[in-house]
Write an enzyme that holds these catalytic residues in place. Structure first.
Site, PDB file in Angstrom:
ATOM      1  N   ASP A 105       5.700   2.505  -3.228  1.00 41.20           N
ATOM      2  CA  ASP A 105       5.355   1.495  -2.283  1.00 41.20           C
ATOM      3  C   ASP A 105       3.925   1.479  -2.268  1.00 41.20           C
ATOM      4  OD1 ASP A 105       5.118   0.297   0.411  1.00 41.20           O
ATOM      5  OD2 ASP A 105       4.665   2.136   1.188  1.00 41.20           O
TER       6      ASP A 105
ATOM      7  N   LYS B 146       4.312 -12.492   7.998  1.00 41.57           N
ATOM      8  CA  LYS B 146       4.856 -13.652   8.421  1.00 41.57           C
ATOM      9  C   LYS B 146       5.764 -13.228   9.469  1.00 41.57           C
ATOM     10  CE  LYS B 146       6.037 -15.864   4.380  1.00 41.57           C
ATOM     11  NZ  LYS B 146       5.422 -14.908   3.313  1.00 41.57           N
TER      12      LYS B 146
ATOM     13  N   ASP C 177       1.544  -0.266   0.691  1.00 33.46           N
ATOM     14  CA  ASP C 177       0.848   0.009   1.970  1.00 33.46           C
ATOM     15  C   ASP C 177       1.126   1.135   2.707  1.00 33.46           C
ATOM     16  OD1 ASP C 177      -0.524  -2.620   2.191  1.00 33.46           O
ATOM     17  OD2 ASP C 177       1.472  -3.430   2.163  1.00 33.46           O
TER      18      ASP C 177
HETATM   19  C1  XBP Z   1       4.059  -3.316   4.439  1.00 33.83           C
HETATM   20  C2  XBP Z   1       4.084  -4.345   5.158  1.00 33.83           C
HETATM   21  C3  XBP Z   1       3.585  -5.657   5.110  1.00 33.83           C
HETATM   22  C4  XBP Z   1       2.073  -5.611   5.345  1.00 33.83           C
HETATM   23  C5  XBP Z   1       1.546  -6.948   5.436  1.00 33.83           C
HETATM   24  O1  XBP Z   1       5.249  -2.481   4.298  1.00 33.83           O
HETATM   25  O2  XBP Z   1       4.896  -4.158   6.349  1.00 33.83           O
HETATM   26  O3  XBP Z   1       3.825  -6.375   6.080  1.00 33.83           O
HETATM   27  O4  XBP Z   1       1.431  -4.945   6.503  1.00 33.83           O
HETATM   28  O5  XBP Z   1       1.605  -7.678   4.323  1.00 33.83           O
HETATM   29  P1  XBP Z   1       5.640  -1.569   3.125  1.00 33.83           P
HETATM   30  P2  XBP Z   1       1.856  -9.335   3.995  1.00 33.83           P
HETATM   31  O6  XBP Z   1       4.492  -0.608   3.077  1.00 33.83           O
HETATM   32  O7  XBP Z   1       6.945  -0.749   3.563  1.00 33.83           O
HETATM   33  O8  XBP Z   1       6.010  -2.557   1.906  1.00 33.83           O
HETATM   34  O9  XBP Z   1       1.243  -9.681   5.468  1.00 33.83           O
HETATM   35  O10 XBP Z   1       1.267  -9.614   2.944  1.00 33.83           O
HETATM   36  O11 XBP Z   1       3.220  -9.663   4.532  1.00 33.83           O
HETATM   37 MG    MG Z   2       4.422   1.515   3.342  1.00 38.26          MG
END
Ligand code: XBP
Ligand code: MG
Length: 255
Positions: free
Chosen positions: A10, A55, A12
């Site tokens: 993953d 989004k 983020d």
């Molecule tokens: C990551 C997210 C993403 C980011 C925003 O989740 O939830 O939505 O916060 O990214 P994970 P975008 O770590 O579980 O993948 O605005 O580009 O969608």
């Molecule tokens: Mg994450």
């Protein structure tokens, strides 16, 4: 017999703490640019993280907090435009160099490469956000370290659905039993473990109180030789940081 062939990460919250000081800040800059007085505070953002995808998060916010809001254009284009501005601001936050990788991430990636263990990304965020983060923290060639960067709208259903991990496995022609996943959130763990991926969780401020039942190991972070991790659940044996020896052992353990 399982044999560790790939690590799937993953982004983020796992590779870097991007949410509070990265995505959140970018959303707020996009709102200000659009003349909206919305303020996603750190605590409100923690609630909004229940919805993955930027989004989708904006849409949820409107439904839950501003049900009477009427956009000037149709809702889909309004959200798409706002999100495009958010992505632009997110890239500029990353370019400021304010968001480092979490402890042990660079070391583990390099060790995996030395051992020819394959690397992939499975994330909800927009693809260009991933490449910019990697380039900014690990150098311009680092996106090529990853055989697959599975990201964003490439699959119809975002985490906690398993689609993005399924996609990454298909692209690599690998079975779940031969890979380890790395996540920071309950949604991410649900996504990976639904298709049988053993998953290591590293928590952060937003996720530390979530339910990680089913994770093979729950850690404060990957740790470094001079900066030991805390084991929050599971068995790391005598290790004080996550290295490839521990990764191999976790895959073949019964847990
Ligand atoms: C990551 C997210 C993403 C980011 C925003 O989740 O939830 O939505 O916060 O990214 P994970 P975008 O770590 O579980 O993948 O605005 O580009 O969608
Ligand atoms: Mg994450």
């Amino acid at each position: 017999m399982s044999e560790l062939q790939a690590l799937i990460f993953d982004v983020d919250g796992t590779l870097a703490d991007t949410e509070r000081d990265g995505h959140r800040v970018a959303f707020n800059r996009a709102f200000a640019e659009a003349g909206l007085d919305w303020d996603w505070t750190t605590s409100l953002y923690g609630e909004l993280l229940a919805i993955t995808g930027g989004k989708e998060r904006i849409r949820f916010y409107l439904e839950q907090y501003l049900p009477d809001f009427e956009p000037a254009t149709d809702l889909d284009s309004f959200i798409a435009n706002l999100h495009a501005a958010k992505s632009k601001y997110y890239h500029s936050v990353l370019a400021e160099g304010a968001i480092p990788l979490r402890p042990g991430v660079e070391r583990l990636l390099k060790e995996a490469r030395e051992q020819d263990v394959r690397l992939a990304i499975a994330t909800t965020t927009t693809p260009s956000n991933v490449t910019t983060l990697l380039e900014q923290t690990l150098g311009s060639d680092s996106p090529s370290w990853f055989e697959v960067i599975a990201a964003g709208d490439i699959v119809p259903a975002k985490k906690p659905a398993p689609d993005i991990y399924q996609y990454a496995l298909q692209e690599m022609n690998l079975q779940a039993q031969d890979c380890l996943a790395f996540e920071d959130s309950h949604h991410g763990l649900t996504s990976a473990s639904q298709i049988g991926l053993k998953t290591v969780v590293t928590v952060n401020d937003y996720t530390q109180d979530q339910d990680f039942t089913g994770a093979i190991l729950v850690l404060s972070d990957f740790g470094e030789p001079n900066q030991p991790f805390k084991v929050l659940a599971g068995d790391a044996g005598d290790k004080s940081y996550l290295d490839m020896a521990l990764a191999h052992r976790l895959l073949t353990s019964q847990g």
